[in-house]
Write an enzyme that holds these catalytic residues in place. Structure first.
Site, PDB file in Angstrom:
ATOM      1  N   ARG A 196       0.758  -1.254  -0.051  1.00  0.00           N
ATOM      2  CA  ARG A 196       0.052  -0.019  -0.059  1.00  0.00           C
ATOM      3  C   ARG A 196       0.919   1.287   0.176  1.00  0.00           C
ATOM      4  NH1 ARG A 196      -2.262  -3.216  -1.716  1.00  0.00           N
ATOM      5  NH2 ARG A 196      -4.165  -4.411  -1.093  1.00  0.00           N
ATOM      6  N   SER A 249     -10.152   0.511   4.137  1.00  0.00           N
ATOM      7  CA  SER A 249      -9.475   0.081   5.258  1.00  0.00           C
ATOM      8  C   SER A 249      -8.638   0.941   5.907  1.00  0.00           C
ATOM      9  CB  SER A 249      -8.415  -1.099   4.807  1.00  0.00           C
ATOM     10  OG  SER A 249      -9.091  -2.026   4.338  1.00  0.00           O
ATOM     11  N   GLU A 251      -3.370   3.218   7.033  1.00  0.00           N
ATOM     12  CA  GLU A 251      -3.271   3.187   5.771  1.00  0.00           C
ATOM     13  C   GLU A 251      -4.144   4.420   5.092  1.00  0.00           C
ATOM     14  OE1 GLU A 251      -4.386  -0.371   3.893  1.00  0.00           O
ATOM     15  OE2 GLU A 251      -5.401   0.474   2.096  1.00  0.00           O
TER      16      GLU A 251
END
Ligand code: FAD
Length: 316
Positions: free
Chosen positions: A179, A228, A298
């Site tokens: 990510r 997320s 994230e």
């Protein structure tokens, strides 16, 4: 909060600018969470040449950053000093096919790229079908799902430096990791080329439908959310750690840990960015106490910080 208006001064320094430059423009409607303050200036370039011209003439001391469709962002309530760039679909959203390759502008939605690939019998990009961001955001975040991610399909990314120089990054120069991309945060991506493999269109379509159907059953995709919230720690699931720490459904103001998927935070209606960030920090604190694991955000948080005192965990 209102920032001093820098737009007239900038416009006078850039007589040939063709894009739209607005002062104190709210970013709330430009994010999935629907929270956040203004950008001191919001720039919507007409095309890549216009963006390069803008960056070449933008005074060095003015901070500048780029957003996509805000599906991975908390914009803080006090807003952002400097310039926020948002690439419009017109000028940056084109998707074209060349054999087994897909060329996409940075403002193209991931979903549209998946659909264009499927229509051309190109397999490998189905995972983009369920990710609600743009290609610019996918390049920055190494967006991925269902066992595939951007680094698996990217040939090269096109970009502009902070000073408006054109740069091309091949896959390895993107320095992808889980990510994230290691490319300097000041770089603005303008487009990308992906490569898949030719396959049966029915099989590609079936895979995309499967991806979407699964998502609808496990994620609150119709809520005001940022996807997320935390990265999965190596060998662990963030949602399981959050659940085990008793945080499912936990609230701070108008922000709530989703009952459906507890790595998703949602704005139940009247949340502020501070509510959401405080809830996230509270979750991190509780998980740390419970399992000893420190979750990493994230979701990107941008803008002037709230009073750090107010980030103290809020337990119900
Ligand atoms: C319901 C939901 C489900 C999601 N599911 C997934 C999933 O399965 N997998 C996944 O990976 N993500 C998922 N996400 C998160 C998000 O969609 C991705 O991270 C997406 O790539 C972000 O793209 P964006 O255009 O919204 O970028 P933004 O959220 O606007 O920005 C994210 C970051 O990218 C940078 N950025 C954006 N455009 C550019 C550009 N042109 N040049 C340089 N930097 C840029 C921004 O500065 C910021 O740092 C989900 C989000 C939601 C709301």
């Amino acid at each position: 909060m209102t920032f001093p208006d820098i737009v007239p001064e900038l416009k006078s320094q850039m007589p040939d600018l063709r894009g739209r430059l607005l002062a104190n423009e709210s970013l709330t409607p430009l994010t999935w969470f629907r929270v956040g303050g203004p950008a001191q200036a919001l720039f919507t370039p007409a095309d890549e040449d216009d963006l390069a011209y803008f960056l070449r003439h933008l005074p060095e001391e003015i901070p500048v950053g780029c957003i996509g469709v805000g599906s991975n962002l908390i914009v803080r309530d006090r807003g952002l000093p400097g310039v926020v760039i948002r690439l419009p679909p017109r000028g940056f959203g084109e998707v074209t096919i060349e054999g087994d390759a897909v060329r996409a502008g940075a403002a193209a939605l991931d979903r549209r790229v998946a659909e264009a690939a499927a229509a051309a019998s190109i397999s490998g990009l189905e995972f983009y079908f369920g990710i609600p961001g743009t290609i610019g955001g996918a390049l920055r975040m190494n967006a991925g799902a269902n066992g595939s991610e951007t680094r698996d399909v990217l040939v090269e990314a096109r970009a502009l430096s902070r000073h408006g120089e054109r740069i091309t990054f091949d896959n390895s120069a993107m320095a992808f990791d889980y990510r994230k991309s290691g490319v300097d945060p000041s770089v603005i991506f303008t487009g990308a080329i992906f490569r898949g493999r030719i396959a049966e269109p029915e099989a590609i379509r079936a895979r995309m439908d499967e991806v979407q159907a699964h998502r609808e059953t496990v994620q609150p995709i119709r809520e005001k959310t940022g996807g997320s919230t935390f990265k999965n720690p190596p060998g662990q699931s963030a949602w399981k750690l959050i659940d085990a720490a008793g945080m499912r459904g936990h609230r701070v103001g108008g922000a709530q840990v989703s009952d459906m998927h507890c790595n998703f935070l949602i704005n139940t209606g009247e949340a502020t960015a501070r509510d959401i960030e405080t809830l996230g920090e509270t979750v991190r604190e509780r998980v740390k106490q419970h399992s000893g694991i420190e979750l990493q955000w994230e979701i990107k948080r941008i803008g002037l910080k709230h009073d750090p005192e107010k980030w103290k965990p809020v337990f119900g």
